[in-house]
Design a protein around this motif. Structure first.
Motif, PDB file in Angstrom:
ATOM      1  N   ARG A 502       0.818  -1.213   0.000  1.00 54.47           N
ATOM      2  CA  ARG A 502       0.000   0.000   0.000  1.00 54.47           C
ATOM      3  C   ARG A 502       0.851   1.263   0.000  1.00 54.47           C
ATOM      4  N   SER A 503       2.020   1.157   0.638  1.00 50.79           N
ATOM      5  CA  SER A 503       2.870   2.338   0.774  1.00 50.79           C
ATOM      6  C   SER A 503       3.498   2.759  -0.562  1.00 50.79           C
ATOM      7  N   GLU A 504       3.491   1.886  -1.565  1.00 56.44           N
ATOM      8  CA  GLU A 504       4.142   2.232  -2.835  1.00 56.44           C
ATOM      9  C   GLU A 504       3.257   3.187  -3.632  1.00 56.44           C
ATOM     10  N   SER A 505       3.879   4.229  -4.174  1.00 51.16           N
ATOM     11  CA  SER A 505       3.051   5.215  -4.872  1.00 51.16           C
ATOM     12  C   SER A 505       2.861   4.855  -6.339  1.00 51.16           C
ATOM     13  N   SER A 506       3.799   4.075  -6.907  1.00 47.30           N
ATOM     14  CA  SER A 506       3.652   3.792  -8.337  1.00 47.30           C
ATOM     15  C   SER A 506       3.596   2.290  -8.594  1.00 47.30           C
ATOM     16  N   PHE A 507       3.155   1.968  -9.804  1.00 45.09           N
ATOM     17  CA  PHE A 507       3.018   0.565 -10.193  1.00 45.09           C
ATOM     18  C   PHE A 507       4.303   0.086 -10.837  1.00 45.09           C
ATOM     19  N   SER A 508       4.706  -1.123 -10.490  1.00 46.42           N
ATOM     20  CA  SER A 508       5.897  -1.688 -11.103  1.00 46.42           C
ATOM     21  C   SER A 508       5.517  -2.253 -12.463  1.00 46.42           C
ATOM     22  N   ASP A 509       6.338  -1.987 -13.492  1.00 44.89           N
ATOM     23  CA  ASP A 509       5.980  -2.554 -14.789  1.00 44.89           C
ATOM     24  C   ASP A 509       6.916  -3.673 -15.223  1.00 44.89           C
ATOM     25  N   ASP A 510       7.562  -4.331 -14.260  1.00 43.43           N
ATOM     26  CA  ASP A 510       8.255  -5.589 -14.562  1.00 43.43           C
ATOM     27  C   ASP A 510       7.241  -6.722 -14.564  1.00 43.43           C
ATOM     28  N   SER A 511       6.022  -6.397 -14.917  1.00 41.90           N
ATOM     29  CA  SER A 511       4.958  -7.398 -14.850  1.00 41.90           C
ATOM     30  C   SER A 511       5.029  -8.303 -16.071  1.00 41.90           C
ATOM     31  N   VAL A 512       4.353  -9.452 -16.002  1.00 41.69           N
ATOM     32  CA  VAL A 512       4.397 -10.411 -17.114  1.00 41.69           C
ATOM     33  C   VAL A 512       3.434  -9.988 -18.225  1.00 41.69           C
ATOM     34  N   VAL A 513       2.264  -9.442 -17.836  1.00 41.67           N
ATOM     35  CA  VAL A 513       1.347  -8.910 -18.847  1.00 41.67           C
ATOM     36  C   VAL A 513       1.170  -7.417 -18.591  1.00 41.67           C
ATOM     37  N   ASP A 514       0.711  -6.698 -19.632  1.00 45.79           N
ATOM     38  CA  ASP A 514       0.475  -5.267 -19.447  1.00 45.79           C
ATOM     39  C   ASP A 514      -0.982  -5.032 -19.036  1.00 45.79           C
ATOM     40  N   GLU A 515      -1.393  -3.783 -19.019  1.00 45.72           N
ATOM     41  CA  GLU A 515      -2.743  -3.457 -18.530  1.00 45.72           C
ATOM     42  C   GLU A 515      -3.842  -4.040 -19.410  1.00 45.72           C
ATOM     43  N   ASN A 516      -3.474  -4.351 -20.676  1.00 47.27           N
ATOM     44  CA  ASN A 516      -4.460  -4.969 -21.577  1.00 47.27           C
ATOM     45  C   ASN A 516      -4.326  -6.481 -21.607  1.00 47.27           C
ATOM     46  N   LEU A 517      -3.567  -7.013 -20.681  1.00 49.47           N
ATOM     47  CA  LEU A 517      -3.359  -8.457 -20.508  1.00 49.47           C
ATOM     48  C   LEU A 517      -2.508  -9.072 -21.608  1.00 49.47           C
ATOM     49  N   GLN A 518      -1.821  -8.225 -22.396  1.00 51.43           N
ATOM     50  CA  GLN A 518      -0.917  -8.780 -23.411  1.00 51.43           C
ATOM     51  C   GLN A 518       0.418  -9.129 -22.764  1.00 51.43           C
ATOM     52  N   VAL A 519       0.944 -10.306 -23.134  1.00 45.80           N
ATOM     53  CA  VAL A 519       2.226 -10.753 -22.594  1.00 45.80           C
ATOM     54  C   VAL A 519       3.330  -9.825 -23.113  1.00 45.80           C
ATOM     55  N   ARG A 520       4.256  -9.443 -22.228  1.00 47.48           N
ATOM     56  CA  ARG A 520       5.345  -8.525 -22.608  1.00 47.48           C
ATOM     57  C   ARG A 520       6.136  -9.078 -23.793  1.00 47.48           C
TER      58      ARG A 520
END
Ligand SMILES: Cc1cc2nc3c(=O)[nH]c(=O)nc-3n(C[C@H](O)[C@H](O)[C@H](O)COP(=O)(O)OP(=O)(O)OC[C@H]3O[C@@H](n4cnc5c(N)ncnc54)[C@H](O)[C@@H]3O)c2cc1C
Length: 557
Positions: A502-520
């Motif tokens: 909760r304390s983090e202000s931003s979203f990490s984008d080392d994610s496996v899919v993006d916001e549209n659920l497409q794989v990186r």
């Protein structure tokens, strides 16, 4: 290594009902516009909606490794409690990870319809303080339309009748309303014999209403048309087809390699758009075996299969009661039933910590709603004919836990070995999990006090209270709050952009899919199942997944 069925939770057979109700795709054309891997909530709702939107001029294929075991939810046919059925297709294939304090209980079922054949059909909605953990665009879309569309698609029923509604109104007039949004727990029905307010549509009220499931949804979508042409457009289904992996081929297309689980035959299908919806345990293993994995940057690779997270749900507090007070008494008998959810409003203290990072789920005469919801004529199984029983439990939100993960078993490369920290380890929850989601850190005694005080606020409104369970606590006669946990709602193994706390202000984008659920780095490859979730919400997760499926369908169409 070639696939062999080491899964205790996957039956490989082709019953007659399969060939009677749906025709497996057996056309010679291997090319499709969309291939969806998995027929659970994520894949099933996506396939159904895509077929509605573009089925007239596109070819859509659902590949499912499981067999056609049940044509509908198990409650709707067998009327036996789902834990018996789930245990039957039990967890023998999951080994506890060899670390003390880790255990996995429960198992995703691998059959046509996936877990939707066994689930309880509860579709509470994640609240604002929880959807804060989703990226902004997803959050906006949930609130603007997709949460309600998801409810509509699953024939949401929001009432068990007028007595249940009267109880909700009474709770709302108490101080509980300051901290909780109080509603009847919404449920997903397959055959909508009830209007959303709980009144019967017609004489069919005496019939089972049924739990929503994606096997039935897809059967309805393809229609009972075993002779349908196989070379044209529309939705096609192929069961007993284990997907080995998804591989890049020229011109931006993908090859989806399958093994027939009945005869071992291999066949490939091709599409420019492939959606992995094999569930939070199998999807990461599938991505691991696919080309996409080779193209990931190292930080993304490290996320594949890790972060497997479920929400901690407490044991029940139970009591007998005679009526609800807080105003003129509302009498309660064995014939009254209600299922009520107290959604935390996520209020914060002066330090910005969330006071109550949990929902409270309450049943009045529990056994009534569960089976009799589907079969109102079945006899109630009561523990005491004279008394009304209430129970409540707490379900907490949980940020993704990177200590948990899925590995493929060393000797066959397929069967999952799951590392999952027990929820009964209260110190871990108090020192690591709850601080991440709420901000606060409490001692065990302060935590027990919070649970007991909240319970007393609710129980205290009833008259004739006889408590059946002890306080939450570690002492003699007291109840330890959490059991070992399950992967029933587990998520996070192929996450979208997320916040670790909760304390983090931003979203990490080392994610496996993006916001549209497409794989990186994998255009045309998507994931649409529980594994994309950035948090395990206090609210059961299916409404959020259904919302994501409908959102992805619109994006793809
Ligand atoms: C007993 C129980 C009760 C529950 N109650 C609720 C509830 O009341 N409310 C709620 O919100 N949630 C509930 N859940 C959780 C919810 O049911 C699941 O989180 C959800 O259904 C998961 O959907 P999914 O699409 O991610 O995956 P799944 O349902 O697991 O579907 C994945 C599908 O992919 C198939 N597959 C896997 N690997 C392959 C492969 N290699 N090739 C081809 N196919 C493959 C599987 O056979 C399966 O059919 C419950 C779960 C259980 C078990």
């Amino acid at each position: 290594m070639a696939f062999r069925n080491n899964y205790a939770n996957m039956v490989t057979e082709r019953p007659q009902s399969h060939t009677r109700l749906i025709r497996d795709y057996d056309g010679s054309n291997p090319d499709f516009d969309f291939i969806i891997i998995g027929s659970g909530i994520g894949g099933g709702i996506l396939a159904d909606d895509l077929a509605d939107r573009v089925g007239h001029d596109k070819r859509i294929l659902v590949l499912e490794t499981g067999s056609f075991l049940y044509p509908t939810h198990v409650y709707n046919i067998s009327r036996i409690p789902n834990f018996s059925v789930a245990n039957h297709f039990g967890a023998d294939c999951f080994r506890p990870y060899p670390l003390p304090g880790h255990f996995i209980g429960g198992t995703p079922q691998m059959g046509f319809g996936g877990r939707s054949i066994f689930w309880s059909g509860l579709i509470p909605q994640a609240q604002d303080w929880e959807i804060d953990y989703f990226p902004q665009s997803v959050r906006d879309d949930f609130s603007a339309s997709y949460f309600s569309l998801a409810g509509e698609r699953m024939n949401e029923s929001i009432s068990l009748g007028s007595k249940a509604e009267e109880l909700v109104q009474r709770f709302r007039s108490s101080s509980l309303n300051d901290d909780f949004v109080i509603e009847q727990t919404p449920r997903a029905l397959h055959q909508p014999y009830l209007y959303p307010d709980g009144t019967p549509r017609d004489a069919f009220f005496d019939e089972p209403t049924g739990v929503f499931n994606t096997a039935e949804l897809l059967i309805n979508q393809v229609g009972l048309t075993p002779g349908a042409p196989q070379e044209g457009n529309g939705l096609f289904i192929k069961l007993n087809s284990f997907v080995e992996g998804v591989f890049d081929v020229p011109f931006g297309w993908h090859e989806v390699r399958t093994t027939n689980t009945l005869d071992g035959g291999q066949r490939s299908f091709y599409a420019p758009q492939v959606i992995v919806a094999a569930g939070s345990v199998e999807s990461p293993k599938l991505i691991n075996r696919s080309s996409a994995y080779q193209n990931f940057a190292e930080p993304v690779r490290q996320k594949v299969g890790f972060g497997l997270t479920d929400h901690p749900v407490s044991g029940e507090s139970q009591a007998y009661v005679s009526s609800l007070g807080g105003g003129p008494a509302i009498p309660l008998t064995r014939h009254d039933h209600a299922k009520i959810i107290f959604y935390s409003r996520g209020l914060t203290d002066a330090s910005g910590h969330i006071d109550l990072p949990f929902n409270v789920e309450m049943n009045i005469n529990h056994e009534y709603w569960h089976l009799r919801n589907n079969d109102p004529s079945s006899l109630p199984a009561v523990d005491n004919f004279a008394k009304t029983r209430i129970d409540l439990k707490y379900s907490f939100a949980n940020c993704l836990d990177d200590e948990n993960g899925i590995l493929s078993r060393w000797d066959d490369g397929y069967t999952p070995e799951i590392r999952f920290r027990r929820f009964s380890d209260l110190d871990h929850l108090l020192q690591n999990r709850f601080p991440k989601v709420a901000g606060w850190q409490k001692s065990p005694q302060d935590f027990f006090n919070l649970l007991n005080a909240t319970r007393d606020r609710i129980f205290g409104l009833f008259n004739g209270l006889e408590t059946l369970t002890g306080d939450y606590g570690g002492g003699f006669g007291q109840q330890w709050p959490f059991g070992w946990g399950t992967v029933h709602h587990a998520c996070g193994t192929l996450r979208m952009p997320w916040k670790a706390a909760r304390s983090e202000s931003s979203f990490s984008d080392d994610s496996v899919v993006d916001e549209n659920l497409q794989v990186r780095n994998a255009p045309g490859l998507y994931v649409c199942d529980m594994s994309v979730m950035p948090i395990s919400t206090a609210a059961n997760p299916v409404r959020s997944l259904a919302a994501l499926s409908l959102r992805l369908s619109e994006h793809l169409a």
